[in-house]
Design a protein around this motif. Structure first.
Motif, PDB file in Angstrom:
ATOM      1  N   SER A  26       1.646   5.480  -0.113  1.00 48.85           N
ATOM      2  CA  SER A  26       1.131   6.733   0.432  1.00 48.85           C
ATOM      3  C   SER A  26       2.071   7.863   0.056  1.00 48.85           C
ATOM      4  CB  SER A  26       1.023   6.662   1.961  1.00 48.85           C
ATOM      5  OG  SER A  26       0.260   5.562   2.399  1.00 48.85           O
ATOM      6  N   VAL A  67       0.858  -1.179   0.000  1.00 51.61           N
ATOM      7  CA  VAL A  67       0.000   0.000   0.000  1.00 51.61           C
ATOM      8  C   VAL A  67       0.897   1.231   0.000  1.00 51.61           C
ATOM      9  CG1 VAL A  67      -1.760   1.299   1.266  1.00 51.61           C
ATOM     10  CG2 VAL A  67      -1.856  -1.195   1.201  1.00 51.61           C
ATOM     11  N   GLY A 114      -3.194   5.593   2.555  1.00 56.88           N
ATOM     12  CA  GLY A 114      -2.917   4.921   1.297  1.00 56.88           C
ATOM     13  C   GLY A 114      -3.815   5.406   0.171  1.00 56.88           C
TER      14      GLY A 114
END
Length: 266
Positions: free
Chosen positions: A178, A176, A189
């Motif tokens: 970010s 994930v 995310g």
């Protein structure tokens, strides 16, 4: 989580390259209830998919000979020219150098070192999409890649992304990603990166970004899409802790995914 409070490195635009604009408008109108608004007589056929008068995506004709229909994810940049330099330093290539789009903003398009195409949008009059995270709009972006480690290094260098690796069983890992300032708490995310498995590589799969559209009923929307000529990639399936999802190719071959979030996570 995606948001329209765009910060550098987060998705802020999405468009479809289509061989037949009218056919694309008909398909996505039937599946998501989108309408089409032309960007004007000087736009070369480019226009906006809208829902309740708000732009959720865009569509334009394929410009290069031999190009295939696909969705392109754009990421926010405060300076497209500076991003070009970072892309080249990190091993990516330039497909479209930075160019002004009237007064709307400035765009550039690139290919990462694993072969995935993406673009950036430097806002002018147009900050980005009007709506995300609502039913029938963009809610996630995902990269299937031939080299997840190289992809993570590249996007960290270009956009300062961080990533959280989540084991999925066996040797499968979902990362994930970010961007700094892209959210609060655990909800930062905006997308995922996933290594293509050996069987997919042997079958000829290549690196690509694709969008997820949030829906209120994954099975019903999947049925609408396939009923309009979409090809099945992943039939509706429950993903624990995520929701119910499916993936298809539209009639021209552009892949996208559907997801109904797990209500227990709301």
């Amino acid at each position: 989580m995606l948001t329209t409070h765009y910060v550098p490195g987060t998705p802020n635009w999405l468009d479809l390259g289509a061989p037949d604009i009218d056919a694309a408008v008909s398909f996505y109108g039937a599946v998501f209830g989108w309408t089409f608004q032309s960007a004007g007589p000087d736009s070369g056929g480019y226009g906006f998919f809208q829902l309740d008068g708000r732009t959720v995506a865009a569509v334009g004709p394929l410009m290069d000979e031999g190009a295939r229909s696909a969705w392109t994810v754009y990421f926010h940049t405060p300076d497209a020219d500076a991003t070009l330099t970072l892309v080249e330093q990190a091993g990516g290539t330039v497909r479209v150098p930075p160019m002004d789009v009237f007064t709307a903003g400035r765009l550039a398009a690139f290919t990462d070192p694993t072969g995935a195409e993406f673009a950036v949008w430097q806002p002018g009059d147009v900050q980005g999409l009007d709506t995300v995270m609502e039913p029938n709009s963009l809610c996630w972006t995902e990269l299937y890649t031939t080299d997840a480690a190289a992809a993570k290094d590249f996007y960290r260098s270009v956009f300062s992304w961080s990533h959280q690796d989540m084991p999925m069983g066996g040797d499968m890992i979902y990362s994930v990603v970010s961007a700094p300032g892209g959210g609060k708490g655990d909800d930062t995310g905006h997308g995922g990166i996933m290594q293509l498995q050996k069987e997919h590589l042997q079958a000829g799969s290549s690196s690509e970004w694709h969008p997820y559209f949030g829906v209120t009923d994954c099975d019903a929307t999947f049925a609408a899409a396939t009923g309009q000529g979409a090809t099945v990639l992943i039939p509706p399936v429950d993903a624990p802790g995520v929701g119910r999802l499916a993936m298809v190719k539209d009639p021209a071959g552009a892949p996208f995914a559907l997801i109904k979030g797990d209500p227990t996570l709301a």
